[in-house]
Write a protein that holds these residues in place. Structure first.
Motif, PDB file in Angstrom:
ATOM      1  N   PRO A 107      78.782  22.784   9.321  1.00 16.88           N
ATOM      2  CA  PRO A 107      77.470  22.339   9.795  1.00 16.88           C
ATOM      3  C   PRO A 107      77.534  20.902  10.290  1.00 16.88           C
ATOM      4  O   PRO A 107      78.343  20.095   9.812  1.00 16.88           O
ATOM      5  N   ARG A 108      76.647  20.548  11.205  1.00 18.52           N
ATOM      6  CA  ARG A 108      76.712  19.236  11.844  1.00 18.52           C
ATOM      7  C   ARG A 108      76.478  18.087  10.860  1.00 18.52           C
ATOM      8  O   ARG A 108      76.921  16.970  11.107  1.00 18.52           O
ATOM      9  N   TYR A 109      75.775  18.346   9.763  1.00 21.32           N
ATOM     10  CA  TYR A 109      75.497  17.261   8.833  1.00 21.32           C
ATOM     11  C   TYR A 109      76.570  17.135   7.751  1.00 21.32           C
ATOM     12  O   TYR A 109      76.401  16.346   6.812  1.00 21.32           O
ATOM     13  N   GLU A 121      65.225   8.690   1.013  1.00 19.50           N
ATOM     14  CA  GLU A 121      66.477   9.022   0.350  1.00 19.50           C
ATOM     15  C   GLU A 121      67.642   8.200   0.896  1.00 19.50           C
ATOM     16  O   GLU A 121      68.562   7.838   0.156  1.00 19.50           O
ATOM     17  N   ILE A 122      67.614   7.905   2.190  1.00 19.58           N
ATOM     18  CA  ILE A 122      68.676   7.075   2.772  1.00 19.58           C
ATOM     19  C   ILE A 122      68.622   5.669   2.199  1.00 19.58           C
ATOM     20  O   ILE A 122      69.651   5.051   1.884  1.00 19.58           O
ATOM     21  N   GLN A 141      74.406  15.282   1.428  1.00 19.26           N
ATOM     22  CA  GLN A 141      73.696  14.994   0.184  1.00 19.26           C
ATOM     23  C   GLN A 141      72.250  14.603   0.447  1.00 19.26           C
ATOM     24  O   GLN A 141      71.345  14.982  -0.301  1.00 19.26           O
ATOM     25  N   VAL A 142      72.004  13.873   1.518  1.00 18.17           N
ATOM     26  CA  VAL A 142      70.635  13.495   1.866  1.00 18.17           C
ATOM     27  C   VAL A 142      69.818  14.731   2.230  1.00 18.17           C
ATOM     28  O   VAL A 142      68.695  14.914   1.755  1.00 18.17           O
ATOM     29  N   LEU A 159      65.600  18.656   0.733  1.00 19.22           N
ATOM     30  CA  LEU A 159      65.197  20.061   0.617  1.00 19.22           C
ATOM     31  C   LEU A 159      64.809  20.410  -0.816  1.00 19.22           C
ATOM     32  O   LEU A 159      63.807  21.100  -1.050  1.00 19.22           O
ATOM     33  N   GLY A 160      65.607  19.950  -1.780  1.00 18.05           N
ATOM     34  CA  GLY A 160      65.350  20.316  -3.165  1.00 18.05           C
ATOM     35  C   GLY A 160      64.262  19.503  -3.831  1.00 18.05           C
ATOM     36  O   GLY A 160      63.488  20.026  -4.627  1.00 18.05           O
TER      37      GLY A 160
END
Length: 325
Positions: free
Chosen positions: A312-314, A258-259, A270-271, A276-277
């Motif tokens: 969150p950290r991300y 994805e990256i 978003q990544v 996850l989805g």
């Protein structure tokens, strides 16, 4: 009957199912829309579509409760073990420092809440473990609800090993497996990724699909957990239907894919959300966030912005290191 789940969200849905609110549609937030700063407000047409979706959900909920089957039991029968057994060391017996370290790592995705959330989950797991050993030891039947994710697979194997001192020939354990799909009378097909996504009115209906696990099968599960304990890998995953030890970078290829499809600078959130989805790996955002941070520490990615203190950290932007991608 004791109802065992391995996810806190699943326990919440199950609590509603057991609360006796059959054939009643609850009121509450159905849709939440957040407008970014500077973004244009919703058009009348967009707002109308949101309102229509809200009405459809309320109608579906009312119909769901009307067609639900009762799930006998009390709230005290719910035993939740949201302990992330797929992550971290697992050589200890019971719920001790190793589980605390694993939960701190997973919950560390939200630093402001990590310490409190970790202690809450540990306390819940320990209270459930005490009740399990006491009540199952006294002859009460156990029903365990499992999905396809590694935490549920690990939880079931850990549960079999935990029940072993009681005599696996003596305990009654029924497993309810999350169905691959469910077709409604109107032809709509529903798919869930975990029991945490389950509508409360569906638990009673799906309870009828449970099957009793024989002592030999439970012994096999306990043996699997003992083997995993000996390997004591940093991570466990379900591979081709089999629970096994894997390296801690097991999920990195999904992140890298994805990256690679994104520009030089991108949103980490978003990544994480896309992985996850899109890939339905049965894991949480915390594990993926840790792997992104490992990529930053390893030099493959660069930190462009940092999240706010309460975020969150991300929730940040990352950049690809030139020459690596």
């Amino acid at each position: 009957m004791l109802e065992v789940v391995f996810d806190d969200s699943a326990a919440g849905s199950l609590r509603q199912a057991l609360a006796g609110r059959y054939k009643v549609a609850e009121e509450g937030t159905v849709l939440f829309y957040c407008r970014e700063e500077g973004e244009a407000p919703l058009s009348p047409e967009e707002e109308a579509r949101l309102r229509a979706a809200e009405r459809r959900w309320q109608q579906e909920e009312a119909q769901g409760w009307a067609e639900s089957l009762p799930l006998p039991g009390q709230l005290r029968d719910i035993l939740a073990f949201p302990l992330a057994h797929s992550v971290g060391e697992i050589t200890e017996e019971g719920i001790g420092p190793q589980r605390e370290a694993a939960l701190r790592k997973v919950m560390g995705v939200c630093p402001a809440l990590a310490a409190e959330a970790t202690q809450t989950l540990l306390a819940r797991g320990r209270a459930s473990l005490e009740a399990l050993l006491t009540r199952a030891g006294a002859g009460e039947a156990v029903r365990v609800w499992t999905g396809p994710g590694p935490d549920d697979a690990c939880g079931l194997a850990w549960l079999a090993q935990t029940l072993r001192p009681l005599g696996l020939e003596e305990v009654s354990v029924t497993q309810v497996v999350l169905p691959d799909f469910w077709e409604r009378p109107d032809g709509t097909v529903i798919r869930w990724n975990s029991w945490g996504e389950m509508e409360p009115w569906m638990w009673g209906r799906l309870a009828e699909t449970g099957r009793r696990l024989p002592a030999g099968y439970l012994r096999g599960l306990a043996g699997t957990w003992q083997d995993l304990q000996k390997e004591n890998a940093p991570l466990r995953a379900v591979v081709n239907g089999r629970l096994m030890s894997v390296p801690e970078d097991w999920y990195d290829p999904f992140l890298r894919r994805e990256i690679a499809a994104r520009p030089a600078e991108f949103s980490a959130a978003q990544v994480v959300g896309t992985v996850l989805g899109k890939y339905q790996l049965g894991i949480g955002d915390g594990e993926l966030a840790c792997r992104l941070e490992a990529m930053v520490q390893g030099g493959a990615l660069q930190q462009v912005t940092r999240p706010g203190l309460e975020e969150p950290r991300y929730h940040c932007r990352l950049g690809k290191t030139p020459g690596v991608w």
